[in-house]
Write an enzyme that holds these catalytic residues in place. Sequence first.
Site, PDB file in Angstrom:
ATOM      1  N   ASP A 174      27.009  38.089  31.580  1.00  4.86           N
ATOM      2  CA  ASP A 174      26.174  38.944  32.432  1.00  4.86           C
ATOM      3  C   ASP A 174      24.746  38.988  31.916  1.00  4.86           C
ATOM      4  O   ASP A 174      23.854  39.478  32.610  1.00  4.86           O
ATOM      5  CB  ASP A 174      26.728  40.377  32.448  1.00  4.86           C
ATOM      6  CG  ASP A 174      27.813  40.535  33.492  1.00  4.86           C
ATOM      7  OD1 ASP A 174      27.945  39.651  34.349  1.00  4.86           O
ATOM      8  OD2 ASP A 174      28.535  41.549  33.442  1.00  4.86           O
ATOM      9  N   ASP A 219      30.218  41.690  44.445  1.00  3.10           N
ATOM     10  CA  ASP A 219      31.002  42.919  44.565  1.00  3.10           C
ATOM     11  C   ASP A 219      30.450  43.841  45.671  1.00  3.10           C
ATOM     12  O   ASP A 219      29.238  43.951  45.851  1.00  3.10           O
ATOM     13  CB  ASP A 219      30.896  43.627  43.204  1.00  3.10           C
ATOM     14  CG  ASP A 219      31.907  44.729  43.034  1.00  3.10           C
ATOM     15  OD1 ASP A 219      32.597  45.053  44.004  1.00  3.10           O
ATOM     16  OD2 ASP A 219      31.991  45.260  41.912  1.00  3.10           O
ATOM     17  N   LYS A 272      34.167  33.633  43.320  1.00  2.00           N
ATOM     18  CA  LYS A 272      33.920  34.110  41.948  1.00  2.00           C
ATOM     19  C   LYS A 272      34.990  35.149  41.647  1.00  2.00           C
ATOM     20  O   LYS A 272      35.020  36.209  42.257  1.00  2.00           O
ATOM     21  CB  LYS A 272      32.522  34.723  41.873  1.00  2.00           C
ATOM     22  CG  LYS A 272      32.169  35.344  40.530  1.00  2.00           C
ATOM     23  CD  LYS A 272      30.753  35.917  40.588  1.00  2.00           C
ATOM     24  CE  LYS A 272      30.385  36.655  39.320  1.00  2.00           C
ATOM     25  NZ  LYS A 272      29.087  37.336  39.468  1.00  2.00           N
ATOM     26  N   TRP A 273      35.883  34.819  40.726  1.00  6.27           N
ATOM     27  CA  TRP A 273      37.060  35.639  40.422  1.00  6.27           C
ATOM     28  C   TRP A 273      36.766  36.433  39.156  1.00  6.27           C
ATOM     29  O   TRP A 273      36.766  35.868  38.072  1.00  6.27           O
ATOM     30  CB  TRP A 273      38.259  34.711  40.246  1.00  6.27           C
ATOM     31  CG  TRP A 273      39.570  35.310  39.861  1.00  6.27           C
ATOM     32  CD1 TRP A 273      39.812  36.334  38.995  1.00  6.27           C
ATOM     33  CD2 TRP A 273      40.859  34.875  40.314  1.00  6.27           C
ATOM     34  NE1 TRP A 273      41.150  36.563  38.879  1.00  6.27           N
ATOM     35  CE2 TRP A 273      41.816  35.684  39.677  1.00  6.27           C
ATOM     36  CE3 TRP A 273      41.294  33.885  41.188  1.00  6.27           C
ATOM     37  CZ2 TRP A 273      43.184  35.517  39.876  1.00  6.27           C
ATOM     38  CZ3 TRP A 273      42.652  33.716  41.385  1.00  6.27           C
ATOM     39  CH2 TRP A 273      43.587  34.534  40.746  1.00  6.27           C
ATOM     40  N   ASP A 274      36.543  37.707  39.311  1.00 10.47           N
ATOM     41  CA  ASP A 274      36.118  38.562  38.205  1.00 10.47           C
ATOM     42  C   ASP A 274      37.308  39.280  37.578  1.00 10.47           C
ATOM     43  O   ASP A 274      38.407  39.339  38.162  1.00 10.47           O
ATOM     44  CB  ASP A 274      35.110  39.581  38.774  1.00 10.47           C
ATOM     45  CG  ASP A 274      34.115  40.071  37.750  1.00 10.47           C
ATOM     46  OD1 ASP A 274      34.349  39.882  36.552  1.00 10.47           O
ATOM     47  OD2 ASP A 274      33.098  40.657  38.165  1.00 10.47           O
ATOM     48  N   MET A 275      37.097  39.879  36.422  1.00 15.72           N
ATOM     49  CA  MET A 275      38.113  40.706  35.744  1.00 15.72           C
ATOM     50  C   MET A 275      37.333  41.616  34.809  1.00 15.72           C
ATOM     51  O   MET A 275      36.898  41.187  33.748  1.00 15.72           O
ATOM     52  CB  MET A 275      39.047  39.783  34.947  1.00 15.72           C
ATOM     53  CG  MET A 275      40.295  40.433  34.422  1.00 15.72           C
ATOM     54  SD  MET A 275      40.336  40.576  32.642  1.00 15.72           S
ATOM     55  CE  MET A 275      41.955  41.239  32.380  1.00 15.72           C
ATOM     56  N   TRP A 292      30.399  41.950  25.103  1.00 13.06           N
ATOM     57  CA  TRP A 292      29.790  41.841  26.421  1.00 13.06           C
ATOM     58  C   TRP A 292      28.293  41.561  26.262  1.00 13.06           C
ATOM     59  O   TRP A 292      27.623  42.145  25.419  1.00 13.06           O
ATOM     60  CB  TRP A 292      29.997  43.137  27.215  1.00 13.06           C
ATOM     61  CG  TRP A 292      29.274  43.122  28.522  1.00 13.06           C
ATOM     62  CD1 TRP A 292      29.668  42.486  29.660  1.00 13.06           C
ATOM     63  CD2 TRP A 292      28.022  43.739  28.819  1.00 13.06           C
ATOM     64  NE1 TRP A 292      28.728  42.656  30.640  1.00 13.06           N
ATOM     65  CE2 TRP A 292      27.698  43.432  30.152  1.00 13.06           C
ATOM     66  CE3 TRP A 292      27.130  44.510  28.075  1.00 13.06           C
ATOM     67  CZ2 TRP A 292      26.536  43.876  30.776  1.00 13.06           C
ATOM     68  CZ3 TRP A 292      25.969  44.956  28.685  1.00 13.06           C
ATOM     69  CH2 TRP A 292      25.682  44.636  30.031  1.00 13.06           C
ATOM     70  N   CYS A 344      35.400  34.575  35.899  1.00 11.91           N
ATOM     71  CA  CYS A 344      34.424  35.528  35.389  1.00 11.91           C
ATOM     72  C   CYS A 344      35.230  36.681  34.833  1.00 11.91           C
ATOM     73  O   CYS A 344      36.329  36.955  35.311  1.00 11.91           O
ATOM     74  CB  CYS A 344      33.544  35.989  36.556  1.00 11.91           C
ATOM     75  SG  CYS A 344      32.415  37.335  36.177  1.00 11.91           S
ATOM     76  N   ARG A 370      35.733  51.271  33.563  1.00  8.01           N
ATOM     77  CA  ARG A 370      34.927  51.012  34.750  1.00  8.01           C
ATOM     78  C   ARG A 370      35.596  51.620  35.988  1.00  8.01           C
ATOM     79  O   ARG A 370      35.637  51.010  37.052  1.00  8.01           O
ATOM     80  CB  ARG A 370      34.685  49.515  34.956  1.00  8.01           C
ATOM     81  CG  ARG A 370      33.369  49.245  35.685  1.00  8.01           C
ATOM     82  CD  ARG A 370      33.336  47.895  36.352  1.00  8.01           C
ATOM     83  NE  ARG A 370      32.005  47.652  36.879  1.00  8.01           N
ATOM     84  CZ  ARG A 370      31.732  46.795  37.843  1.00  8.01           C
ATOM     85  NH1 ARG A 370      32.686  46.068  38.385  1.00  8.01           N
ATOM     86  NH2 ARG A 370      30.519  46.627  38.277  1.00  8.01           N
TER      87      ARG A 370
END
Length: 740
Positions: free
Chosen positions: A541, A360, A469-472, A192, A519, A436
């Site tokens: 990030d 978010d 924006k498609w996060d995971m 990360w 993302c 998380r």
Amino acid sequence: MTIEWSAEASEFHLRNDRISYVMRVLERGWLGHLYFGSALAGARSYAHLVPGEFFDFSNRVGAPISLEYPTGGSGDFRVPALAVELSDGSGVLDLRYSAHRIIPGKPAIPGLPSTYVEVGGEAETLEVTLADAVAQLEVKLLYTIYRDRPVVVRGARIVNTGKAPLILRCAMSASLDLPDSEWQLIALSGDWARERYVVRQEIRPGRQSVSSLRGASSSQHNPFIALARPATTEAAGEAIGVCLAYSGNFLAETEVESFGTARVRAGINPEGFSWLLEPGGEFATPEVVLAFSAAGLDELSQTYHDLLRERMARGSWRDKPRPIVINNWEATYFDFDEPKLLAIATAARKMGIEMFVLDDGWFGRRDDDFSSLGDWKVNTAKLPGGIESVARKVEALGMGFGIWIEPEMVSRRSDLFAEHPQWAIGIPSRPRTEHRNQYVLDMSRPEVVDHLFDALSAILGSAPISYVKWDMNRYITEPFSTSLPAWRQGEFFHRYILGVYALYDRLTKAFPGILFESCAGGGARFDAGMLAFAPQAWTSDDTDAVERLKIQWGTSMVYPLSSMAAHVSAVPNHQVGRMTPLQTRAAVAFFGAFGYELDPTKLSVEEIAEITQQVAFYKKWRELFQRGRFHRLVSPFEGDRNVVAWMTVADDACSAIVGHYNILNRPNSGPTRLKLRGLDPSASYRVSTWSAVAGDQDESTRPIVLGGDVLMAAGLVIDGERLSPSQGDFRARVYVLEST
Ligand code: DGJ
């Protein structure tokens, strides 16, 4: 471009002007590999390239032969492409040629992302069927060659032609046997906030691999490797690329055996994988794009950039200029309401920014990361008028509006988890691990995909949303699906990613006007498979300019600039605390899909003026920044790592922009020369430095006219003393070249 079959020599020759790929049906019927490299003449036999035909491991003599899709247990002790468990428990296979056909174009792979053709004659596909009569199994190997690209796209389909079920234990997309091991392995590894660093090392006897077991391609390793000769540089030398179009658990591996040959294989990670193949059933592997360059890593990257941008990405946004984005994440985190968002959008619009992306925190009761994932209904405490109100107001400012989603996740504190706890991945007899503060939804269940499609369609259809924006944000633990029987649990990870692809496919088709950006907690799922649905990805990030030099450099080994979202953020930087000049932050982020990740209501008058100029500059050169030919010039991973440089050149070579970055300032440094690439040697270029910093455009930066030949052969002189107002550490210069 042709695919030749010589019945007399039993040879296949896939060739275009740039590459050849030669195979031969050996005397025992095995499909042997003869050659992959620069183009060879057609209508000739190359059988002499593999003199000995047989393994003879019984008396330990004879180099192992090169095979296209090797299996274990019958003399080849290297890593297999295919491993099965038959109904009697045995696993030996003997795959022999049974048929082939040549198909115009390129077939799609059901449920999986793949490259494609758009015009007739663009590509041809060879399908070779290998069969094992005892196991009653067929393997169809697929090879596509494009007319104008130095790539061979490979994949395999395994068919159970028998009457009993069998279990696949390993089903690689491709295996490639190379006659020597004088190669270095290049991989893109990190974590990360430091994704895709370039790691280059000798390949040694034994196995070396990169892989993922995390349920996503991951930020630790990328599903891409290259083999480069030790002397190969950016500009010269041989390199082979192996790029897997897959976003789940993968493996890319080299094996050097005792005779010094090298096997390369890539595909779904066999670790923990199994797939029950019922009689008549067929299993399709993801595809892998093999590319060859005789002219260094630069050309290898160009090949991937062009192919992934033009024939992996698809949809209405594929060829459209990408908007300049303002994203509110680092500006507000979870703490926002409609007036605050509109203030950000208004300030951004005044500087010329084109798209506002609401990150978010807009749904459920999400005021921190402890709740509400899965509850895709607007948080009316924050946004009383709903998404529609804020979207319409942003639209009225003359901007596009986008939102963040994280479809694959569910919070323990959410209505969705209360209603459907069994939809969260986990083993009933064990606690689920939270990362998380969230769980992962079981995307292998069709009803979960259906539910998400409905819930997200309702939101996306409720307002003028033009960007998603498609996060995971976490990897998968306790992999298990309560919907699968015990003997199918090895299918879980692959079924998960098939579910993700299915949802992407349905949403992108239902909302063809929306630009999707993938993302995953930064850039943890930046892979060729995702690009088939989302033509761009959040690169990392980490938006610190110095860190981004490494991240964007590594990412550019495979992925095009148009796919790399790159934003300017505030200082001190939120990830590393570093203070870098605004000019430098933009000079790095320009080379990608540009945007801002800061609070524009908190900027000084000077900063507003500077950003306004940055935005105008990017708009002027957007085509070049997003679709130009990108050349890496000075690496952040080699030498003293204090200087980094790269450039992008228009297809017609009439214009180019160079980014030159000094990490730490060196006192009393003299001029240096930076050799450029990709220019027209016979053209003259007006070279000017660009800066949005007031006062930087002084006398010493007046444009000069220089020949493309001298800029490439002797180099652009970088004067150590220039640009006094921005002197100091982390200094960037941007040069604009326009042919006269
Ligand atoms: C991780 C992403 O990479 C960030 O940009 C941001 O969207 C956060 N998730 C939000 O949770």
